[in-house]
Design a protein around this motif. Structure first.
Motif, PDB file in Angstrom:
ATOM      1  N   TYR A  66       0.751  -1.247  -0.096  1.00 15.20           N
ATOM      2  CA  TYR A  66       0.061   0.011   0.053  1.00 15.20           C
ATOM      3  C   TYR A  66       1.005   1.231   0.043  1.00 15.20           C
ATOM      4  O   TYR A  66       0.532   2.277  -0.779  1.00 15.20           O
ATOM      5  N   GLY A  67       2.031   1.235   0.740  1.00 12.43           N
ATOM      6  CA  GLY A  67       2.951   2.479   0.880  1.00 12.43           C
ATOM      7  C   GLY A  67       3.394   2.691  -0.452  1.00 12.43           C
ATOM      8  O   GLY A  67       3.491   3.981  -0.910  1.00 12.43           O
ATOM      9  N   TRP A  68       4.003   1.878  -0.992  1.00  9.16           N
ATOM     10  CA  TRP A  68       4.714   2.155  -2.296  1.00  9.16           C
ATOM     11  C   TRP A  68       3.814   2.509  -3.462  1.00  9.16           C
ATOM     12  O   TRP A  68       3.973   3.330  -4.116  1.00  9.16           O
ATOM     13  N   ASN A  69       2.546   1.837  -3.322  1.00  4.12           N
ATOM     14  CA  ASN A  69       1.392   2.448  -4.401  1.00  4.12           C
ATOM     15  C   ASN A  69       1.136   3.591  -4.095  1.00  4.12           C
ATOM     16  O   ASN A  69       1.062   4.557  -5.118  1.00  4.12           O
ATOM     17  N   MET A  70       0.993   4.258  -2.802  1.00  7.81           N
ATOM     18  CA  MET A  70       0.519   5.523  -2.962  1.00  7.81           C
ATOM     19  C   MET A  70       1.745   6.357  -2.984  1.00  7.81           C
ATOM     20  O   MET A  70       1.235   7.402  -3.701  1.00  7.81           O
ATOM     21  N   LYS A  71       2.980   6.277  -2.779  1.00  9.57           N
ATOM     22  CA  LYS A  71       3.905   7.022  -3.531  1.00  9.57           C
ATOM     23  C   LYS A  71       4.037   7.210  -4.748  1.00  9.57           C
ATOM     24  O   LYS A  71       4.356   8.115  -5.461  1.00  9.57           O
ATOM     25  N   VAL A  72       3.893   5.859  -5.539  1.00 12.48           N
ATOM     26  CA  VAL A  72       3.875   6.068  -7.138  1.00 12.48           C
ATOM     27  C   VAL A  72       2.680   6.723  -7.401  1.00 12.48           C
ATOM     28  O   VAL A  72       2.659   7.619  -8.473  1.00 12.48           O
TER      29      VAL A  72
END
Length: 95
Positions: A66-72
């Motif tokens: 989730y965190g990586w997807n939000m950053k992207v």
């Protein structure tokens, strides 16, 4: 009644968000740079499509982060907004 994410709906949610942002980013770049030639359109779209596809495959088949997807998603949205803002300033387009 309680609704909950299951693995499939969570993957669809993350994937659709990235796909929508990627498509919008491509459109903003094509419009801002006034790209009319079909070959040039492909040159603009191909790297974004490759990145979006790779990211979706990573989320769905490697790690649903989730965190990586939000950053992207935030980076793609900010690039899109900056592109539109610069286009509006350069072309003197009324917002």
């Amino acid at each position: 009644m309680c609704s909950r994410d299951i693995d499939l709906t969570e993957k669809l949610d993350y994937s659709s968000a990235v796909a929508l942002l990627g498509y919008s980013l491509i459109l903003s770049l094509l419009r801002s740079f006034n790209v009319k030639d079909e070959a040039t359109r492909v040159m603009f779209a191909a790297p974004v499509l490759a990145f979006v596809t790779t990211h979706i495959l990573y989320l769905n088949f490697y790690e649903l982060d989730y965190g990586w997807n939000m950053k992207v998603c935030v980076v793609m949205a900010v690039v899109q907004l900056l592109t539109w803002a610069i286009w509006a300033g350069v072309t003197q387009h009324p917002i």
